[in-house]
Design an enzyme around this catalytic site. Structure first.
Site, short mmCIF file in Angstrom:
data_model
loop_
_atom_site.label_atom_id
_atom_site.label_comp_id
_atom_site.label_asym_id
_atom_site.label_seq_id
_atom_site.Cartn_x
_atom_site.Cartn_y
_atom_site.Cartn_z
N TRP A 355 18.17 53.50 37.71
CA TRP A 355 16.74 53.23 37.90
C TRP A 355 16.26 52.10 36.99
O TRP A 355 15.15 51.59 37.17
CB TRP A 355 15.91 54.50 37.64
CG TRP A 355 15.81 54.91 36.19
CD1 TRP A 355 16.81 55.37 35.41
CD2 TRP A 355 14.63 54.91 35.37
NE1 TRP A 355 16.35 55.67 34.14
CE2 TRP A 355 15.00 55.40 34.10
CE3 TRP A 355 13.30 54.57 35.58
CZ2 TRP A 355 14.10 55.53 33.04
CZ3 TRP A 355 12.39 54.72 34.52
CH2 TRP A 355 12.80 55.19 33.27
N ASP A 356 17.09 51.70 36.05
CA ASP A 356 16.74 50.60 35.15
C ASP A 356 16.31 49.36 35.92
O ASP A 356 15.42 48.62 35.49
CB ASP A 356 17.95 50.22 34.29
CG ASP A 356 18.61 51.39 33.60
OD1 ASP A 356 18.36 52.54 34.01
OD2 ASP A 356 19.41 51.16 32.68
N GLU A 484 15.81 61.93 27.81
CA GLU A 484 16.97 62.73 28.20
C GLU A 484 17.41 63.70 27.11
O GLU A 484 18.38 64.44 27.29
CB GLU A 484 18.12 61.81 28.59
CG GLU A 484 17.83 61.02 29.85
CD GLU A 484 18.88 59.98 30.18
OE1 GLU A 484 18.91 59.51 31.33
OE2 GLU A 484 19.67 59.64 29.27
N LYS A 587 14.45 60.52 22.78
CA LYS A 587 15.45 59.47 22.97
C LYS A 587 14.80 58.13 23.31
O LYS A 587 15.23 57.08 22.83
CB LYS A 587 16.43 59.88 24.07
CG LYS A 587 17.57 58.89 24.31
CD LYS A 587 18.47 59.37 25.43
CE LYS A 587 19.63 58.40 25.65
NZ LYS A 587 20.47 58.79 26.80
N GLN A 588 13.78 58.16 24.16
CA GLN A 588 13.16 56.92 24.63
C GLN A 588 11.75 57.22 25.08
O GLN A 588 11.33 58.37 25.19
CB GLN A 588 13.96 56.32 25.77
CG GLN A 588 13.90 57.12 27.07
CD GLN A 588 14.85 56.61 28.11
OE1 GLN A 588 16.04 56.88 28.05
NE2 GLN A 588 14.35 55.85 29.08
#
Length: 753
Positions: A355-356, A484, A587-588
């Site tokens: 999906w990046d 995640e 994580k992000q």
């Protein structure tokens, strides 16, 4: 601000070192990778190297469906794990001086030098071998042509500095290669044919059989040289040309190796050798001409893509390195391809589509390439819509579920909590359609293929979402958000947000273009979507004034990353997965991802409260994290934090922030360095089909410049300590906003800051 140790020299246009760092050989192989969108390879040495390293050559669209079934199999699990496979090592040379095999892991050498010249697109290397009474200097050049996609060229010079040397060079096409992630040393290739025709050698191999009815790929590699070999012979999965030279002090030789690769993606097996021959004949120019043509094409790319930064060479090197590797991976020529998260630099992540692309890369390519490049990325997903229906059906859900990882549209990722819980990626596909349409003003894709994709995704959301009678609201349970480090959570805010946004965008688009759309949606379906939009549940906390990441996030032990010891980082390499999932560490960007995507829907105060709450808990162990934080920090005037996050995304691989670059580069997240400057420091926004800027400048920078394509116009932007300059280089006059004040840009505009 964190200070990183550089293992390679800082230079605005080069990645170089005078040290063979054996402890970081894998890292340097990743960083000095080359590619041209069709093929690529890590920065491996041409000659044999017995030290620790990762040999890797990869061909776009060539992959293998590896069996992934395990004892605790669940219904709906993917049948196979798609992986990029290591292909023929076409750069291989075996070198012998006076009978001694040259191997820098054990030979006595001096004057080592390695350089990736990003401006020219050339990899250089040289070293001198010391054999007592004999010294020989070797110099290598390598490029993978961006003007002739099937062509790679390697040049080697050997000069005797002292004594007498008998030099034997064995030039190879060697398909005796394996993946580092293969099971039980399995081989993915079998031999089909070897031919020696005139001065050229040809090796044809095929991927081994698989039980999933996925096509087997056939590849023919060919080579010829500027000199005549003394011997040519065949080995299993390899073909060799040997050259022999007798040299005295001061004498030198130059051996040039031209390589052509063709695959069954374009040429059937029966025609491959003939096609390779024809290509070699059509490429029949000398090395210097082909090299100059290749470099000139890179210079042309840099004219549009280059971002200049004065005052900070490390920041300058970082953005150019990212741009170089992005364009080495994908330049949009082939709509069958997408942007692998490792590109041609390694095997981790399977090498497939994530999906990046839609979440990060679309904005980058919209601004720095022809709109057809982005349109090809959209068509890639449209062409795989039948497979997206298959993925959803396998879960017992209506509509279309685009895969987390794929080569052919079929889900091929083997982690359940990612594959079937991280469903927010479906919304990124929809967001890319909006992004393209909003940015370019071109509605032709939206009205046709795009609307078909949006309706299919919306039907998935409508079936995946459920209504809570107790709360009188719609909810989405059992998901993994962008963070995640949390799995199987309920009501991840970002997932709920992008699901309802997709439904609204689909409804609006359908109502606008239904007279041109060939299918009619039922009133019942439209009303259901609207009801979901009106009654979706979003977790918030009024006391803190924040959006809550998911239902139980605030029940965790909340602490900032300052509580962690340096030796615990990255957490993924030191903590158990159980401990990570129970922690508050992020994580992000998760909530902040939504505030970036839908920034026009939230006030600065809302963004500030959520940024100040979530960023201190974010460990940025995803390569996709830092750029979102850089963009929001810049908007919030947190310039030092924005610069810290920019450097993390721009130099993530160069400085190996997450201790994983040895596995390959983080290609798709490299768009983040450009986004951090253009969407971040320059605050370029395109909400509501309008263009605006509000630039700011980090204290350590003197200026920065960049180009953007926007609606058939080419703009050049320069930001200095005292002014903002905008130049309309091509196209009609444009109305835009700078620092919230409207202007009409006709040719040139300078605003004093």
């Amino acid at each position: 601000m964190e200070v990183r140790q550089h293992t390679l020299d800082i230079h605005p246009w080069k990645i170089s070192t005078t040290t063979l760092d054996k402890n970081h050989r894998r890292l340097h192989e990743s960083i000095t990778s080359l590619g041209n969108g069709y093929m690529g390879m890590r920065g491996n040495f041409e000659e044999h190297y017995s030290g620790d390293h990762h040999l890797g050559t990869y061909l776009a669209g060539i992959w293998y469906p590896d069996k992934t079934r395990v004892g605790w199999w669940k219904n709906g699990y993917p049948d196979y794990y798609g992986k990029v496979i290591n292909a023929v090592n076409f750069a291989s040379f075996d070198l012998f001086v006076n009978g001694v095999r040259i191997d820098l892991a054990c030979c006595d050498y001096e004057d080592f030098y390695l350089e990736l010249n990003m401006y020219d697109g050339i990899l250089y290397r040289e070293f001198t071998i010391n054999l007592g009474n004999t010294k020989v200097k070797f110099s290598f050049e390598r490029f993978i042509s961006i003007t002739k996609k099937e062509l790679a060229y390697i040049s080697m010079e050997a000069k005797v500095l002292k004594g007498e040397a008998k030099l034997n060079v064995i030039s190879k096409l060697d398909n005796n290669v394996q993946n580092e992630d293969s099971n039980y040393e399995e081989m993915f290739w079998k031999e089909r044919n070897k031919e020696i025709i005139g001065d050229s050698s040809f090796l044809t191999t095929q991927t081994v059989e698989n039980p999933f009815d996925v096509e087997q790929f056939v590849v023919t590699s060919s080579m010829k040289h500027n000199l005549t070999p003394i011997k040519v012979w065949k080995e299993p999965l390899a073909i060799n040309n040997e050259f022999e030279f007798f040299l005295s002090t001061g004498q030198m030789i130059r051996l040039e190796k031209e390589v052509v690769i063709v695959t069954s993606r374009d040429v059937v097996e029966e025609k491959q050798i003939e096609q390779a021959q024809n290509l070699m004949q059509s490429f029949d120019n000398d090395y210097s001409t082909l090299k100059a043509e290749h470099s000139a094409a890179w210079h042309k790319r840099w004219e549009l893509a280059d971002v200049t930064i004065t005052g900070d060479d490390a920041a300058q090197q970082g953005i150019r390195f990212n741009l170089f590797q992005l364009f080495s991976t994908y330049y949009g020529e082939d709509e069958r391809l997408n942007i692998g998260p490792k590109g041609f630099t390694g095997e981790k992540y399977g090498g497939a589509t994530y999906w990046d692309t839609e979440a990060y890369a679309i904005s980058f390519y919209l601004a720095l390439a022809d709109p057809k490049v982005t349109r090809n990325l959209l068509r890639y997903r449209y062409n795989q819509l039948p497979q997206a229906y298959y993925n959803a059906d396998k879960q017992g859900i209506k509509g279309a579920l685009y895969p987390m990882v794929t080569f052919n549209g079929i889900e091929s990722h083997n982690e359940w909590e990612i594959t079937f819980e991280e469903i927010h990626r479906n919304g990124a596909i929809a967001y890319a359609i909006y992004n393209y349409t909003n940015y370019t003003g071109d509605t032709s894709y939206l009205k046709n293929e795009g609307l078909e994709v949006l309706i299919a995704i919306s039907r998935f959301w409508a079936d995946r979402i459920h209504y809570s009678q107790r709360n009188k609201a719609y909810m989405i349970h059992g998901v993994t958000g962008p963070n995640e480090y949390e799995n199987n959570v309920n009501n991840n805010w970002y997932t709920n947000k992008i699901a309802t946004w997709t439904l609204q965008y689909t409804l609006d688009s359908y109502q606008k273009y239904k007279s041109e759309y060939p299918h009619t949606l039922t009133t019942e379906e439209l009303n259901t979507w609207q009801d979901i939009i009106d009654s979706m549940y979003f977790p918030t906390d009024e006391k803190l004034g924040i959006i809550v990441q998911h239902d139980t996030f605030l029940d965790k032990k909340l602490q900032t990353k300052d509580a962690l010891n340096e030796e615990e980082l990255p957490l993924s390499q030191h903590w158990s997965w159980d401990r990570i999932l129970r922690s508050c560490f992020i994580k992000q960007a998760d909530v902040l991802q939504g505030l970036y995507f839908f920034g026009d829907q939230y006030t600065l105060e809302e963004k500030a409260r959520n940024f100040n709450f979530y960023e201190p808990m974010t460990v940025h162990e995803s390569s996709l994290s830092a750029c979102v934080h850089a963009i929001l920090a810049a908007e919030l005037q947190k310039i030092d934090k924005a610069l810290e996050m920019y450097k993390r995304t721009a130099r993530l691989d160069l400085d190996n922030y997450n201790n994983d670059t040895q596995d390959g580069l983080h290609i798709t997240s490299m768009t983040g360095s450009w986004l951090s400057i253009v969407h971040g420091f320059a605050q370029m926004k395109t909400f509501g089909e309008s263009l605006s800027f509000a630039p700011l400048l980090p204290k350590s920078w003197q200026s920065y410049t960049f180009h953007v394509n926007y609606r058939h116009r080419l703009l050049f932007v320069k930001v200095t300590t005292t002014s903002v300059e905008l130049h309309l280089l091509t196209g009609k006059p444009l109305t835009l906003t700078v620092y919230q004040k409207p202007y009409t840009l006709t040719e040139h505009l300078t605003i004093t800051v």
